[in-house]
Design an enzyme around this catalytic site. Structure first.
Site, PDB file in Angstrom:
ATOM      1  CG  ASP A 130      -1.991   1.061   1.183  1.00  0.00           C
ATOM      2  OD1 ASP A 130      -2.367   1.469   0.073  1.00  0.00           O
ATOM      3  OD2 ASP A 130      -2.441   1.493   2.252  1.00  0.00           O
ATOM      4  CB  CYS A 189     -26.481  -7.487   0.457  1.00  0.00           C
ATOM      5  SG  CYS A 189     -26.014  -6.771   2.054  1.00  0.00           S
ATOM      6  CB  CYS A 192     -21.759  -1.549   2.640  1.00  0.00           C
ATOM      7  SG  CYS A 192     -22.019  -1.864   0.877  1.00  0.00           S
ATOM      8  CB  CYS A 196     -22.164   5.010   4.165  1.00  0.00           C
ATOM      9  SG  CYS A 196     -21.008   6.398   4.012  1.00  0.00           S
ATOM     10  CB  CYS A 235     -15.227   5.346   9.027  1.00  0.00           C
ATOM     11  SG  CYS A 235     -17.004   5.016   9.104  1.00  0.00           S
ATOM     12  CB  CYS A 238     -19.067   0.642   4.447  1.00  0.00           C
ATOM     13  SG  CYS A 238     -17.275   0.705   4.222  1.00  0.00           S
ATOM     14  CB  CYS A 242     -20.114  -6.534   5.308  1.00  0.00           C
ATOM     15  SG  CYS A 242     -19.878  -7.716   3.950  1.00  0.00           S
TER      16      CYS A 242
END
Length: 311
Positions: A130, A189, A192, A196, A235, A238, A242
């Site tokens: 990353d 679904c 999420c 939010c 955060c 979301c 799930c």
């Protein structure tokens, strides 16, 4: 030629929960979607997302002679990832409660890389965690680990979205490759999207970073009335809702054990810290990216009169 099964074995020995192997190629569909997102301004203040788009979707442009991408994932799910009490106003994203994953995963990747080079002395390549323009979620789907969910994250059948990724881009071919994960298992679904607090989850499986609370608490200073919904760093809204995460097990790699418990800490605890106490508690975690001053400001934004309601 790299031994496909041996790569998987060595990745498990290095501490990874999942490993996929894919040929290096241009991910043209992903690049087209990404460029469309940029054109809409989805990156908002994240100007760095506009750079190196060609490299982002073609690992051969990052490593000369690249042939094989080894994509590794490790679960980090902990108690904070299962959600906070409704009135908790100092929420921290669950990944940030552990030692900074950049350091941990790089160490694991280098162990894997060294083991591969023992068997293949001429092997070269690079490890990524990353920190470079690499479309790692798309590459993970290409390597068969999962699919891109409605909240734009990689969803794995075994561990949901609570996984951290690392990649080796290598110059040798493998004797076999994983089948890309072509199936999308989100179905109808929309949890999420509905969870939010700021409506940041877009209909096309992308994120509006101008609305995203994670960006508002870490990447950019929001307007004084911006809704942070009780979050002070990152955060998980979301993610904790799930279904794939609700059934996922807690992490099993001890390197991802939390170093502090955000569920036991309120505003007074955070505001009562000085820099030395913050360093002692959080110095090894991603929270140093924002620092104590920014965290205090986020707490203030969560407690101003007329600010976000306590849910």
């Amino acid at each position: 030629m790299l031994d496909f099964l041996n790569i998987k074995k060595l990745a498990a020995e290095a501490g990874f929960d999942l490993c996929g192997v894919a040929p290096c190629r241009h991910l043209a569909d992903g690049e087209a979607r990404f460029r469309a997102w940029l054109a809409r301004g989805g990156q908002s203040s994240l100007g760095y997302m506009e750079r190196n788009t060609e490299k982002r979707f073609d690992p051969r442009l990052l490593v000369e002679g690249a042939r094989t991408a080894v994509v590794c994932a490790v679960s980090y799910k902990n108690a904070a990832g299962e959600g906070y009490p409704a009135r908790h106003r100092t929420k921290v994203a669950s990944y940030a409660c552990t030692t900074d994953y950049h350091t941990t995963i790089r160490t694991m990747l280098l162990q894997l890389f060294d083991a591969l080079r023992t068997a293949h002395p001429g092997l070269s390549g690079r490890a990524f965690v990353d920190t470079a323009p690499l479309a790692e979620k798309q590459l993970a789907a290409e390597a068969g680990l999962g699919w891109i969910g409605r909240q734009s994250l990689l969803v794995t059948p075994q561990f949901g979205t609570y996984v951290l990724l690392g990649e080796l881009i290598l110059t040798d071919e493998a004797d076999a490759y994983d089948t890309p994960f072509g199936e999308n298992r989100c179905g109808s679904c929309r949890r999420c999207v509905e969870a939010c607090p700021t409506g940041a989850v877009a209909p096309d499986r992308t994120i509006d970073t101008a609305r995203c609370i994670s960006c508002r608490t870490i990447e950019k200073v929001p307007e004084s009335d911006a809704d942070l919904d009780g979050w002070i760093f990152g955060c998980d809204a979301c993610q904790s809702c799930c279904p794939w995460n609700l059934r996922a097990p807690l992490h099993r790699n001890a390197a991802f054990d939390p170093v502090f418990d955000p569920l036991s800490m309120d505003a007074a605890t955070w505001l009562g810290m000085d820099e030395a106490a913050f360093e002692a508690l959080c110095g090894r975690t991603p929270l140093t990216r924002s620092g104590l001053t920014r965290i205090r400001e986020n707490i203030r934004r969560n407690s101003v009169p007329g600010g976000p309601s306590e849910r």
